[in-house]
Design a protein around this motif. Structure first.
Motif, mmCIF file in Angstrom:
data_model
loop_
_atom_site.group_PDB
_atom_site.id
_atom_site.type_symbol
_atom_site.label_atom_id
_atom_site.label_comp_id
_atom_site.label_asym_id
_atom_site.label_seq_id
_atom_site.Cartn_x
_atom_site.Cartn_y
_atom_site.Cartn_z
ATOM 1 N N LEU A 168 0.047 15.016 -6.582
ATOM 2 C CA LEU A 168 -0.256 13.851 -5.746
ATOM 3 C C LEU A 168 -0.808 14.278 -4.389
ATOM 4 N N GLN A 194 0.801 -1.222 0.000
ATOM 5 C CA GLN A 194 0.000 0.000 0.000
ATOM 6 C C GLN A 194 0.836 1.275 0.000
ATOM 7 N N ASP A 250 -1.144 2.321 -6.847
ATOM 8 C CA ASP A 250 -2.024 3.378 -6.330
ATOM 9 C C ASP A 250 -1.866 3.509 -4.812
ATOM 10 N N LEU A 308 3.870 4.561 -8.313
ATOM 11 C CA LEU A 308 2.417 4.769 -8.266
ATOM 12 C C LEU A 308 1.643 3.605 -8.870
ATOM 13 N N LYS A 358 -1.291 4.753 -0.877
ATOM 14 C CA LYS A 358 -1.801 5.824 -0.022
ATOM 15 C C LYS A 358 -0.661 6.698 0.492
ATOM 16 N N LEU A 359 0.523 6.111 0.577
ATOM 17 C CA LEU A 359 1.686 6.795 1.147
ATOM 18 C C LEU A 359 2.887 6.588 0.244
ATOM 19 N N GLN A 401 -4.302 15.169 -4.650
ATOM 20 C CA GLN A 401 -5.140 13.978 -4.784
ATOM 21 C C GLN A 401 -5.361 13.266 -3.455
ATOM 22 N N LYS A 410 -2.843 11.974 -1.418
ATOM 23 C CA LYS A 410 -1.812 11.023 -1.013
ATOM 24 C C LYS A 410 -0.910 11.665 0.044
ATOM 25 N N SER A 411 -0.318 10.829 0.881
ATOM 26 C CA SER A 411 0.631 11.297 1.899
ATOM 27 C C SER A 411 2.051 11.028 1.421
#
Length: 318
Positions: free
Chosen positions: A191, A88, A163, A160, A165-166, A194, A196-197
């Protein structure tokens, strides 16, 4: 456990590090480090060579086992759930790890297979990833045919694929020219928009100021400051900086009249830095002195903060 020192609510954190430590023999590389990353936040980690930035990233990725402390990511625990966490997150390392034998498109497809995606699943995403990286015209080119900036953007596109999250980015723009750096920054800002972190380590203070919601300043493995860039500048620095250079500039650092007009005076090479609450009187006094001096008046910035907290002495890697 050590509580977070910033206003980030730990209950809403996407990524939590508590009391992390790592030693190699008698050398403590990371020393009781705690921090949080909120959803949609870019947390920057800055510090001189040997401050523990890369070791921290490696522990966050499960590549280095900490001696003590905990890392919780996305509701999971590192290193116990390393594979589930890595599925992730996206990673861009300092060094190029692209496969030189594959084209840009093939690099993305093969990397996607590591996350369990079938070729049929990943192929439709390749054009949008290459477009995001401004590499649509390089679909069939191999990494060796790309510029340094293009390779870094391809590495970002590859990160990416799942996809994430971080994103964990370890000095992602090192070695790039100004145009390539600015294009990379623009992509990272997209990003963040969008949601994301990002955990970002960098040596570029303009990069940190441009991208980061908050900063950690590390030195000798310890966190010595944490907060929003503007808040850290206001807390630790005088608002005005006057740089003086030219013939006889260094001697001015010891002139009592000028020293009295500044909160701090520092010398680096042939340049004198006067840090002051109000530069007007100092500029007038400098203007009345001998010719041959050049002055530059500016607001305090992150580079001043970095140098005040970690010193001006050059450190070697390691």
């Amino acid at each position: 456990m050590t509580a977070p020192t910033d206003s980030t609510d730990a209950t809403d954190s996407l990524f939590k590090v508590r009391n992390l430590s790592k030693r190699y023999g008698s050398n403590t590389v990371v020393d009781d480090l705690s921090f949080d990353i909120a959803p949609g936040e870019c947390l920057g980690v800055i510090g001189p060579n040997g401050a523990g930035k890369t070791t921290t990233i490696r522990m966050c990725l499960g590549l280095t086992v900490p001696d003590s402390g905990t890392i919780d990511a996305l509701g999971l625990s590192m290193p116990r759930d390393a594979l589930a966490i890595k599925a992730q997150i996206g990673v861009v390392t300092q060094f190029d790890t692209l496969d030189p034998d594959f084209s840009c498109a093939e690099n993305l497809v093969v990397y996607g297979r590591y996350f369990g995606f079938s070729k049929r699943e990943i192929l439709p995403r390749v054009p949008e990833l290459l477009e995001f990286a401004a590499l649509s015209h390089k679909t069939d080119a191999k990494p060796g045919e790309l510029s340094g900036g293009m390779r870094r953007r391809l590495s970002l596109a590859r990160a990416l694929v799942n996809d994430p999250k971080l994103l964990l980015l370890d000095e992602p723009t090192t070695g790039l020219d100004p145009q390539a750096r600015h294009l990379m920054w623009e992509r990272l800002q997209v990003l963040l928009q969008q949601g994301k972190s990002i955990l970002l380590t960098t040596h570029f203070m303009d990069e940190a100021e441009r991208l980061c919601s908050r900063l950690l300043v590390l030195d000798h493995g310890r966190k010595i400051a944490e907060g929003k860039p503007s808040d850290l500048i206001a807390e630790h620095l005088e608002p005005d900086v006057v740089e003086v250079y030219g013939n006889g500039a260094v001697a001015l650092a010891e002139v009592p009249e000028l020293k009295a007009m500044a909160a701090r005076v520092e010398v680096s090479g042939e340049t004198v830095f006067f840090y002051t609450q109000d530069a007007r009187a100092l500029l007038a006094a400098l203007g009345a002195r001998q010719s041959g001096l050049r002055t530059f008046h500016r607001p305090a910035n992150l580079e001043d903060l970095f140098l005040k907290l970690t010193g001006r002495q050059i450190r070697e890697d390691g």
